[in-house]
Scaffold this motif. Structure first.
Motif, PDB file in Angstrom:
ATOM      1  N   THR A 197       0.867  -1.169   0.000  1.00 23.10           N
ATOM      2  CA  THR A 197       0.000   0.000   0.000  1.00 23.10           C
ATOM      3  C   THR A 197       0.901   1.215   0.000  1.00 23.10           C
ATOM      4  N   VAL A 198       0.626   2.128  -0.926  1.00 26.02           N
ATOM      5  CA  VAL A 198       1.435   3.330  -1.063  1.00 26.02           C
ATOM      6  C   VAL A 198       0.501   4.536  -1.177  1.00 26.02           C
ATOM      7  N   THR A 199       0.888   5.635  -0.536  1.00 30.86           N
ATOM      8  CA  THR A 199       0.149   6.887  -0.687  1.00 30.86           C
ATOM      9  C   THR A 199       1.128   7.984  -1.064  1.00 30.86           C
TER      10      THR A 199
ATOM     11  N   VAL B 244      -2.899   3.735  -3.259  1.00 27.37           N
ATOM     12  CA  VAL B 244      -3.030   2.600  -4.167  1.00 27.37           C
ATOM     13  C   VAL B 244      -2.520   1.355  -3.452  1.00 27.37           C
ATOM     14  N   SER B 245      -3.192   0.239  -3.663  1.00 26.09           N
ATOM     15  CA  SER B 245      -2.726  -1.046  -3.144  1.00 26.09           C
ATOM     16  C   SER B 245      -2.438  -1.963  -4.327  1.00 26.09           C
ATOM     17  N   VAL B 246      -1.449  -2.832  -4.147  1.00 26.58           N
ATOM     18  CA  VAL B 246      -1.019  -3.744  -5.208  1.00 26.58           C
ATOM     19  C   VAL B 246      -0.847  -5.133  -4.624  1.00 26.58           C
TER      20      VAL B 246
ATOM     21  N   GLY C 294      -5.793  -1.760  -6.316  1.00 25.36           N
ATOM     22  CA  GLY C 294      -6.930  -1.020  -5.783  1.00 25.36           C
ATOM     23  C   GLY C 294      -6.533   0.434  -5.602  1.00 25.36           C
ATOM     24  N   TYR C 295      -7.501   1.336  -5.587  1.00 24.73           N
ATOM     25  CA  TYR C 295      -7.181   2.764  -5.473  1.00 24.73           C
ATOM     26  C   TYR C 295      -8.238   3.477  -4.643  1.00 24.73           C
TER      27      TYR C 295
ATOM     28  N   HIS D 276      -3.058   4.300   3.318  1.00 16.53           N
ATOM     29  CA  HIS D 276      -4.394   3.708   3.288  1.00 16.53           C
ATOM     30  C   HIS D 276      -4.888   3.614   1.844  1.00 16.53           C
ATOM     31  N   SER D 277      -5.480   2.488   1.525  1.00 17.79           N
ATOM     32  CA  SER D 277      -6.107   2.282   0.228  1.00 17.79           C
ATOM     33  C   SER D 277      -6.978   1.037   0.310  1.00 17.79           C
ATOM     34  N   PRO D 278      -8.016   0.941  -0.523  1.00 18.76           N
ATOM     35  CA  PRO D 278      -8.823  -0.281  -0.535  1.00 18.76           C
ATOM     36  C   PRO D 278      -7.996  -1.488  -0.993  1.00 18.76           C
TER      37      PRO D 278
END
Length: 182
Positions: free
Chosen positions: A106-108, A126-128, A138-139, A155-157
């Protein structure tokens, strides 16, 4: 060419191509706590859509070994674009937090360049999920009301989108936080 030579040549080629692709490489170290990044997310992919959407995400996010206890010290950028029938936009994001675990990241970051006014200067996430040739992503803006402000750091879905076949090359270097001894 004998089998050993072929294996050595293949290993050398894979090592060179991994470095050229910008994957998260382990720096020289002894493999037992030597100097390596604390975490990383690199690579790019297109998102799968039945319609003719052209959606691309690219990552170059890193957490230095010296910052292992502070994921908000992460550096780098990620980029995204979404176009359909000649309309759409892009964003360039400066990373402000990176957390990885296993093959998930997860990166912001703050949007620093965009042609989509709703994204300008916002923190997005964004999550990968690095699944080899079947990566997922996810974004945050899908699940977030823009009027509610920024996404919190890291934080990201969950990664709910599929990447387009043959395009996913995300590489996640797992974070290994140090915990105090009991």
């Amino acid at each position: 060419m004998n089998r050993r030579t072929k294996i050595a040549a293949l290993a050398a080629a894979l090592t060179i191509s991994a470095g050229a692709a910008g994957s998260a490489a382990v720096a020289s170290g002894d493999g037992r706590g030597g100097s390596r990044e604390a975490a990383a997310l690199t690579g790019s992919a297109k998102i799968y859509r039945v319609a003719s959407d052209d959606i691309t995400f690219s990552f170059d996010a890193h957490l230095a070994a010296k910052d292992n206890t502070n994921p908000q010290a992460a550096t780098g950028t990620f980029r995204l674009s979404h176009y359909k029938n000649g309309k759409g936009g892009y964003a360039v994001v400066t990373v402000d937090c990176l957390v990885t675990g296993g093959k998930v990241a997860t990166v912001t970051g703050r949007v620093t360049e965009t042609d989509v006014k709703e994204f300008d200067k916002r923190r997005i996430g964004v999550s990968v999920h690095d699944l080899g040739k079947h990566d997922r992503l996810g974004y945050s803006w899908l699940a977030q009301d823009p009027e509610e402000g920024d996404v919190p750091p890291c934080h990201s879905p969950a990664p709910f989108e599929k990447t387009k076949a043959g395009t996913g090359d995300f590489k996640v270097l797992p974070w290994q936080p140090e915990y105090p001894a009991e």
